[in-house]
Design a protein around this motif. Structure first.
Motif: not given
Length: 237
Positions: A37-42, A133-139
């Motif tokens: 799963v690819l999780c991205t945060a925008s 998703g949490f790691l994407a949000l964290h970064h």
């Protein structure tokens, strides 16, 4: 033993690739066995109307499966003109899970959108999406701090998710793949924080009702699995 020779208490091999999508403020490719799963945060510098002029931010999520993420090609939901009930339920779950660990006044009046795209599915896509998703949000939050946009880290603690189930002739097992999930007597998804708080529990008996003892066994497995996942998350902070 399970069909893949894992112990009942054993997670599938887990790998997090941080920064997989270079254009996103935060991104993580999470691999849980054969589920990718690819999780991205925008980051969006505006909030939904109900939060305007409150000084608070927001986190929301979207989820989707690529046409050949499964054995047979599925049509894109965009081509159908609407999302399935399953998609809506999962993306709401992801959003709720991540919002449970956000201090919204510290985020300010901005929204972070988490997109979770299933590249390959072999069970546990929603739990992988929450954990990655949490790691994407964290970064994304760390990037905002590095740029001076945020003065204080807005996340309260890590959050992760895992599936568990009861398999005939084996009992309670951790981290189901598709073949196990599709034949399980009962299955459950647990979302928990690093401090052990329960964010959400989804549990279903697929055949006959399960006993409180069976549920307790699933919960115990879920707690142990999430503790392990959170330690793996922390290694990628």
């Amino acid at each position: 033993m399970r069909h893949n020779n894992r112990l009942a208490t054993q997670l599938r091999p887990i790998k997090f690739t941080i920064g997989y999508a270079k254009h996103a403020e935060g991104s993580c490719l999470v691999q849980c066995g054969d589920t990718y799963v690819l999780c991205t945060a925008s980051v969006d510098n505006k909030v939904p109307p109900f939060l305007r002029n409150t000084g608070k931010g927001w986190v929301t999520a979207e989820y989707g499966m690529l046409p050949r993420s499964t054995n047979e090609r599925m049509d894109r939901e965009a081509a159908k003109g609407k999302q399935s009930g399953r998609t809506q339920e999962i993306q709401r779950l992801i959003g709720r899970s991540l919002r449970a660990v956000v201090d919204f006044p510290k985020l300010g009046e901005r929204q972070i959108k988490i997109d979770c795209d299933v590249l390959q599915a072999d069970g546990g896509t929603r739990t992988a999406a929450i954990t990655g998703g949490f790691l994407a949000l964290h970064h994304a939050c760390k990037k905002l701090m590095a740029e001076g946009v945020l003065s204080t880290y807005p996340l309260l603690e890590p959050v992760a998710a895992i599936s568990c189930g009861i398999i005939k002739d084996i009992g309670a097992v951790l981290d189901l793949d598709y073949s196990e999930d599709s034949t399980a007597i009962a299955d459950a998804n647990f979302v928990m924080t690093a401090s052990g708080g329960l964010v959400e529990v989804q549990a279903t008996a697929e055949d006959t009702a399960i006993s409180p003892a069976d549920f307790s066994a699933l919960l115990e497995l879920g707690q142990a699995g999430i503790r392990e996942l959170i330690e793996l998350q922390k290694a990628h902070f």
